[in-house]
Design a protein around this motif. Structure first.
Motif, mmCIF file in Angstrom:
data_model
loop_
_atom_site.group_PDB
_atom_site.id
_atom_site.type_symbol
_atom_site.label_atom_id
_atom_site.label_comp_id
_atom_site.label_asym_id
_atom_site.label_seq_id
_atom_site.Cartn_x
_atom_site.Cartn_y
_atom_site.Cartn_z
ATOM 1 N N LEU A 13 0.863 -1.188 0.000
ATOM 2 C CA LEU A 13 0.000 0.000 0.000
ATOM 3 C C LEU A 13 0.894 1.231 0.000
ATOM 4 O O LEU A 13 1.823 1.326 0.810
ATOM 5 N N ILE A 14 0.606 2.165 -0.889
ATOM 6 C CA ILE A 14 1.389 3.399 -0.997
ATOM 7 C C ILE A 14 0.439 4.585 -1.027
ATOM 8 O O ILE A 14 -0.539 4.584 -1.794
ATOM 9 N N THR A 15 0.690 5.586 -0.191
ATOM 10 C CA THR A 15 -0.033 6.845 -0.309
ATOM 11 C C THR A 15 0.872 7.858 -0.996
ATOM 12 O O THR A 15 2.097 7.820 -0.840
ATOM 13 N N ALA A 16 0.275 8.756 -1.762
ATOM 14 C CA ALA A 16 1.086 9.694 -2.543
ATOM 15 C C ALA A 16 0.324 10.990 -2.762
ATOM 16 O O ALA A 16 -0.900 11.052 -2.640
ATOM 17 N N ASN A 71 -0.744 21.763 -0.451
ATOM 18 C CA ASN A 71 0.692 21.970 -0.311
ATOM 19 C C ASN A 71 1.382 21.707 -1.643
ATOM 20 O O ASN A 71 0.729 21.395 -2.642
ATOM 21 N N ARG A 72 2.707 21.794 -1.664
ATOM 22 C CA ARG A 72 3.440 21.751 -2.928
ATOM 23 C C ARG A 72 3.818 20.343 -3.378
ATOM 24 O O ARG A 72 4.538 20.184 -4.378
ATOM 25 N N SER A 73 3.367 19.331 -2.698
ATOM 26 C CA SER A 73 3.737 17.971 -3.092
ATOM 27 C C SER A 73 3.253 17.666 -4.513
ATOM 28 O O SER A 73 2.094 17.894 -4.849
ATOM 29 N N ALA A 130 1.814 13.801 1.281
ATOM 30 C CA ALA A 130 1.965 14.984 2.136
ATOM 31 C C ALA A 130 0.560 15.450 2.507
ATOM 32 O O ALA A 130 -0.070 16.214 1.779
ATOM 33 N N VAL A 131 0.065 14.927 3.620
ATOM 34 C CA VAL A 131 -1.325 15.210 3.992
ATOM 35 C C VAL A 131 -1.422 16.478 4.837
ATOM 36 O O VAL A 131 -0.485 16.838 5.551
ATOM 37 N N ALA A 132 -2.564 17.126 4.756
ATOM 38 C CA ALA A 132 -2.804 18.332 5.546
ATOM 39 C C ALA A 132 -3.053 17.952 6.998
ATOM 40 O O ALA A 132 -3.861 17.071 7.295
ATOM 41 N N ASP A 133 -2.372 18.628 7.908
ATOM 42 C CA ASP A 133 -2.558 18.364 9.333
ATOM 43 C C ASP A 133 -3.863 18.972 9.854
ATOM 44 O O ASP A 133 -4.419 18.500 10.846
ATOM 45 N N TYR A 134 -4.338 20.023 9.182
ATOM 46 C CA TYR A 134 -5.547 20.724 9.626
ATOM 47 C C TYR A 134 -6.471 20.960 8.441
ATOM 48 O O TYR A 134 -6.048 20.982 7.285
ATOM 49 N N ARG A 135 -7.757 21.165 8.752
ATOM 50 C CA ARG A 135 -8.756 21.487 7.741
ATOM 51 C C ARG A 135 -9.671 22.580 8.304
ATOM 52 O O ARG A 135 -9.770 22.737 9.526
ATOM 53 N N PRO A 136 -10.368 23.329 7.439
ATOM 54 C CA PRO A 136 -11.321 24.329 7.937
ATOM 55 C C PRO A 136 -12.408 23.684 8.788
ATOM 56 O O PRO A 136 -12.918 22.603 8.464
ATOM 57 N N ALA A 137 -12.745 24.358 9.892
ATOM 58 C CA ALA A 137 -13.743 23.811 10.818
ATOM 59 C C ALA A 137 -15.131 23.748 10.185
ATOM 60 O O ALA A 137 -15.920 22.867 10.502
ATOM 61 N N ALA A 138 -15.432 24.666 9.289
ATOM 62 C CA ALA A 138 -16.741 24.694 8.623
ATOM 63 C C ALA A 138 -16.539 25.081 7.164
ATOM 64 O O ALA A 138 -15.700 25.923 6.843
ATOM 65 N N LEU A 194 6.083 -0.802 8.210
ATOM 66 C CA LEU A 194 5.482 0.538 8.164
ATOM 67 C C LEU A 194 6.568 1.564 7.880
ATOM 68 O O LEU A 194 7.500 1.722 8.664
ATOM 69 N N ILE A 195 6.422 2.265 6.753
ATOM 70 C CA ILE A 195 7.425 3.234 6.321
ATOM 71 C C ILE A 195 6.748 4.601 6.208
ATOM 72 O O ILE A 195 5.739 4.752 5.504
ATOM 73 N N GLY A 196 7.285 5.582 6.911
ATOM 74 C CA GLY A 196 6.763 6.932 6.854
ATOM 75 C C GLY A 196 7.711 7.872 6.135
ATOM 76 O O GLY A 196 8.871 7.530 5.877
ATOM 77 N N PHE A 197 7.231 9.047 5.816
ATOM 78 C CA PHE A 197 8.056 10.105 5.220
ATOM 79 C C PHE A 197 8.029 11.321 6.138
ATOM 80 O O PHE A 197 7.005 11.601 6.775
ATOM 81 N N ALA A 198 9.138 12.034 6.187
ATOM 82 C CA ALA A 198 9.230 13.262 6.964
ATOM 83 C C ALA A 198 9.777 14.362 6.057
ATOM 84 O O ALA A 198 10.955 14.335 5.686
ATOM 85 N N ALA A 199 8.913 15.292 5.669
ATOM 86 C CA ALA A 199 9.329 16.454 4.885
ATOM 87 C C ALA A 199 9.619 17.586 5.878
ATOM 88 O O ALA A 199 8.693 18.118 6.493
#
Length: 212
Positions: free
Chosen positions: A4-7, A22-24, A88-96, A133-138
């Motif tokens: 499984l790969i997320t991108a 983001n710029r990914s 590169a997922v967003a850590d936050y999203r708009p509340a509404a 389990l392999i993670g990425f750190a940008a």
């Protein structure tokens, strides 16, 4: 094996026409997916929006938001022997998110954000994943320390770290220069094409996979 790969990036809607992202480019994750498919593995590619052609012979799961990616990973990770989280997922999203476009009404606007679910951090405890389990750190600073902290907090076997403050590698670039951060040591890989590094990352990840 099943990998499984997320991108790619995720997009978090502000209103029907605007979003946070983001710029990914997704190039690193797609390079790994392509290498894995070429090697004959079953590949489940869960991807945010990109401009890249989907590699041949992969199970492609398109998503947009971090929540959608979380739900897709939760469903598909049960089938995987190896999970590589390159998105590169967003850590936050708009509340509404209003149904209509937000109109310009003043000189400033305040946007309230709420925390998104932690996909990588959920793999072990919430999803019950026992494979590699392999993670990425940008990162923009303290590359190895930040990557090692992520590895320990999230139960990874390996974290791939890259410096996204540099203009010649990382986001938007065809090249990358990375650190392979393991629990007991770190292995640097010099600047090379993402296709070449994708092959190496695949090999290193497969070496961590459980074998019957």
């Amino acid at each position: 094996m099943t990998i499984l790969i997320t991108a790619g990036p995720t997009r978090e809607a502000i209103d029907p026409v605007r979003f946070l992202t983001n710029r990914s480019s997704g190039k690193m994750g797609y390079a790994i997916a392509d290498a894995a498919a070429e090697a004959g593995h079953r590949v489940i590619l869960i991807s945010g929006p990109t401009q890249i052609d989907v590699p041949h012979r992969v199970d492609y799961i398109p998503v947009e938001s971090t929540q959608e990616m979380f739900e897709a990973v939760q469903h598909w990770i049960k089938k995987a022997d190896v999970a590589i989280f390159a998105a590169a997922v967003a850590d936050y999203r708009p509340a509404a998110v209003p149904d209509q476009k937000i109109k310009k009404t003043g000189d400033t606007m305040t946007l309230e954000l709420v925390r998104n679910p932690d996909i990588l951090g959920s793999a072990r405890k919430e999803f019950g994943f026992h494979g590699a389990l392999i993670g990425f750190a940008a990162e923009t600073e303290n590359l190895e320390d930040n990557a090692r902290g992520k590895l320990q907090r999230k139960g990874c076997d390996l974290v791939i770290a890259n410096d996204v403050a540099r203009q010649d590698i990382g986001f938007d670039s065809n090249d990358n220069e990375i650190l392979l951060v393991y629990p007991e040591h770190t292995e640097p890989l010099e600047k090379h094409s993402k296709e070449h590094l994708g092959q190496i990352i695949l090999e290193k990840s497969m070496a961590l996979a459980p074998h019957d």
